[in-house]
Design a protein around this motif. Sequence first.
Motif, PDB file in Angstrom:
ATOM      1  N   LEU A  34       0.833  -1.207   0.000  1.00  0.00           N
ATOM      2  CA  LEU A  34       0.000   0.000   0.000  1.00  0.00           C
ATOM      3  C   LEU A  34       0.866   1.254   0.000  1.00  0.00           C
ATOM      4  O   LEU A  34       0.572   2.235  -0.693  1.00  0.00           O
ATOM      5  CB  LEU A  34      -0.928   0.002   1.214  1.00  0.00           C
ATOM      6  N   GLY A  35       1.946   1.223   0.781  1.00  0.00           N
ATOM      7  CA  GLY A  35       2.861   2.356   0.805  1.00  0.00           C
ATOM      8  C   GLY A  35       3.520   2.582  -0.538  1.00  0.00           C
ATOM      9  O   GLY A  35       3.656   3.720  -0.995  1.00  0.00           O
ATOM     10  N   ALA A  36       3.913   1.477  -1.194  1.00  0.00           N
ATOM     11  CA  ALA A  36       4.542   1.593  -2.511  1.00  0.00           C
ATOM     12  C   ALA A  36       3.581   2.188  -3.536  1.00  0.00           C
ATOM     13  O   ALA A  36       3.966   3.033  -4.361  1.00  0.00           O
ATOM     14  CB  ALA A  36       5.020   0.220  -2.981  1.00  0.00           C
ATOM     15  N   GLU A  37       2.326   1.769  -3.475  1.00  0.00           N
ATOM     16  CA  GLU A  37       1.327   2.317  -4.392  1.00  0.00           C
ATOM     17  C   GLU A  37       1.128   3.807  -4.145  1.00  0.00           C
ATOM     18  O   GLU A  37       0.987   4.595  -5.094  1.00  0.00           O
ATOM     19  CB  GLU A  37       0.006   1.565  -4.241  1.00  0.00           C
ATOM     20  N   GLU A  38       1.126   4.205  -2.871  1.00  0.00           N
ATOM     21  CA  GLU A  38       0.921   5.611  -2.552  1.00  0.00           C
ATOM     22  C   GLU A  38       2.132   6.448  -2.983  1.00  0.00           C
ATOM     23  O   GLU A  38       1.974   7.563  -3.495  1.00  0.00           O
ATOM     24  CB  GLU A  38       0.680   5.775  -1.049  1.00  0.00           C
ATOM     25  N   ILE A  39       3.327   5.910  -2.796  1.00  0.00           N
ATOM     26  CA  ILE A  39       4.524   6.616  -3.279  1.00  0.00           C
ATOM     27  C   ILE A  39       4.462   6.811  -4.776  1.00  0.00           C
ATOM     28  O   ILE A  39       4.722   7.904  -5.307  1.00  0.00           O
ATOM     29  CB  ILE A  39       5.798   5.829  -2.903  1.00  0.00           C
ATOM     30  N   SER A  40       4.080   5.769  -5.480  1.00  0.00           N
ATOM     31  CA  SER A  40       3.970   5.840  -6.935  1.00  0.00           C
ATOM     32  C   SER A  40       2.936   6.878  -7.350  1.00  0.00           C
ATOM     33  O   SER A  40       3.143   7.649  -8.308  1.00  0.00           O
ATOM     34  CB  SER A  40       3.595   4.463  -7.487  1.00  0.00           C
ATOM     35  N   ARG A  41       1.827   6.938  -6.618  1.00  0.00           N
ATOM     36  CA  ARG A  41       0.783   7.916  -6.931  1.00  0.00           C
ATOM     37  C   ARG A  41       1.282   9.342  -6.691  1.00  0.00           C
ATOM     38  O   ARG A  41       1.074  10.238  -7.513  1.00  0.00           O
ATOM     39  CB  ARG A  41      -0.465   7.647  -6.087  1.00  0.00           C
ATOM     40  N   GLN A  42       1.919   9.529  -5.539  1.00  0.00           N
ATOM     41  CA  GLN A  42       2.376  10.872  -5.196  1.00  0.00           C
ATOM     42  C   GLN A  42       3.479  11.374  -6.134  1.00  0.00           C
ATOM     43  O   GLN A  42       3.606  12.574  -6.358  1.00  0.00           O
ATOM     44  CB  GLN A  42       2.863  10.898  -3.738  1.00  0.00           C
ATOM     45  N   MET A  43       4.251  10.456  -6.672  1.00  0.00           N
ATOM     46  CA  MET A  43       5.277  10.823  -7.644  1.00  0.00           C
ATOM     47  C   MET A  43       4.698  10.894  -9.065  1.00  0.00           C
ATOM     48  O   MET A  43       5.407  10.973 -10.054  1.00  0.00           O
ATOM     49  CB  MET A  43       6.446   9.833  -7.602  1.00  0.00           C
ATOM     50  N   ARG A  44       3.346  10.797  -9.137  1.00  0.00           N
ATOM     51  CA  ARG A  44       2.602  10.940 -10.388  1.00  0.00           C
ATOM     52  C   ARG A  44       2.936   9.853 -11.400  1.00  0.00           C
ATOM     53  O   ARG A  44       2.990  10.083 -12.612  1.00  0.00           O
ATOM     54  CB  ARG A  44       2.829  12.321 -10.986  1.00  0.00           C
ATOM     55  N   LEU A  45       3.152   8.635 -10.877  1.00  0.00           N
ATOM     56  CA  LEU A  45       3.383   7.498 -11.764  1.00  0.00           C
ATOM     57  C   LEU A  45       2.128   6.659 -11.928  1.00  0.00           C
ATOM     58  O   LEU A  45       2.083   5.755 -12.724  1.00  0.00           O
ATOM     59  CB  LEU A  45       4.509   6.623 -11.192  1.00  0.00           C
ATOM     60  N   GLN A  46       1.088   6.976 -11.096  1.00  0.00           N
ATOM     61  CA  GLN A  46      -0.197   6.283 -11.201  1.00  0.00           C
ATOM     62  C   GLN A  46      -1.307   7.334 -11.147  1.00  0.00           C
ATOM     63  O   GLN A  46      -1.127   8.391 -10.548  1.00  0.00           O
ATOM     64  CB  GLN A  46      -0.387   5.298 -10.029  1.00  0.00           C
ATOM     65  N   PRO A  47      -2.441   7.011 -11.741  1.00  0.00           N
ATOM     66  CA  PRO A  47      -3.574   7.952 -11.672  1.00  0.00           C
ATOM     67  C   PRO A  47      -4.132   8.038 -10.254  1.00  0.00           C
ATOM     68  O   PRO A  47      -3.990   7.135  -9.473  1.00  0.00           O
ATOM     69  CB  PRO A  47      -4.598   7.318 -12.634  1.00  0.00           C
TER      70      PRO A  47
END
Length: 417
Positions: free
Chosen positions: A404-417
């Motif tokens: 979950l943390g990895a997904e949130e990092i990816s989102r915050q770095m604008r790598l996921q919608p």
Amino acid sequence: MLSKFRRSSAQGLDFIRDRVQMLLASSQDRKSLSDAGYDALASIREVLAPVSRASTVLSVLAPVDPVTGDERDGYAQRVKAVDQMLDLATRVYIRMREECRGAPVFRQLAEKVWVLELADNDPLGDSCLATVLESSSGVYLHSIFGAESHSIRKAFLRYSGPATLDVHGCVPEEYAMRGYPKRATRFGELEREVVKRADHIICVTRTMADHLKAKYAPISAEFIVCPIFTHHKSSGPLATRYNAEPRVVYAGGTQVWQQIPKMLDLIQETHHLYRYSILTPDVKVIEAGLRDREVSLGAGRLDVRSATNKEVLDTLHTSDFGLMLREASVVNRVSCPTKLIEYIGSGVIPILDSPDVGDFVQMGMRYVTFEEFRAGRAPSINDRHEMAQKNFVLFNQLRDVSHLGAEEISRQMRLQP
């Protein structure tokens, strides 16, 4: 985003880059700059300009990179794990090297992974750094160690886009524990600066996040908890065959918070009860301590050696108990030792001196106390299986938190919608 950065950096890094460009325009001054340095500046523009238009570029401020970093080092393990979360972007690692003064180096390490090596407070190096940041949609600072560099600190504090801080651990408190009060004060000042600037702060435990919130309140940054799972894939507790004569493993370094003297005293008192494997890069330190205690290294009951990650995991799968003798302190209370995750993921029962290690005990981890083990009261084989099963449930919970943390990092770095 990029236009915002250009406006804000006009008073900072852009000024340095413009000054270097004026030097380059003069043939006489051009000769005073290395061809390699000039080529680095040109290469950055050539590589990153088209990439930034088509996808995401991230600047990662770290002294090591995920390709050449030592896999046995905990810092390098975290850098590599985070890099895997960011693999949809092109990553440029920014690394300080004094030998690159006047001659910064920009080169590719792997697909979508580049490194810029520069000297601190070097005009040409700072110009290259400013050019990288101009193409970046975010910066990621790995621990406050990087902020000791003037160039890195300035880049992080003045960058107008999303700035992420991965705190790794309590650096000021670690220096205080090791007896370096001036370093503790210095890094306390750096920590305050970067914590206050960060938009997102990555912590390995909820305890770490709570510590920073209390220490620097109020904090506007968003906190993300992400314990790091390296390449370790648990085979579950049933893969471990417990031994009638228990096997004990220690995997780690000899830092002061590991309480190595206490561990060596334990070995001296109990090596007739248990078989020990000590896996450490500091073999000579351990061997010297054992000789001082007149513990024989050749009796077949004690194995001291350096080991690769694979060798560590192979040893875990044949071990019953794992030493984690960290004392009660803020450094250990906020930590998330990789080896402790590997212990419980391999069915190894932790031996703890203090239960205040990260979020583990709060989340239900089963363990043996140091005093119980020292007295020879090791759990039975049946009890070990029961404890391992409960710890494996915790292992899966921690893995879910990590995902979950990895997904949130990816989102915050604008790598996921």
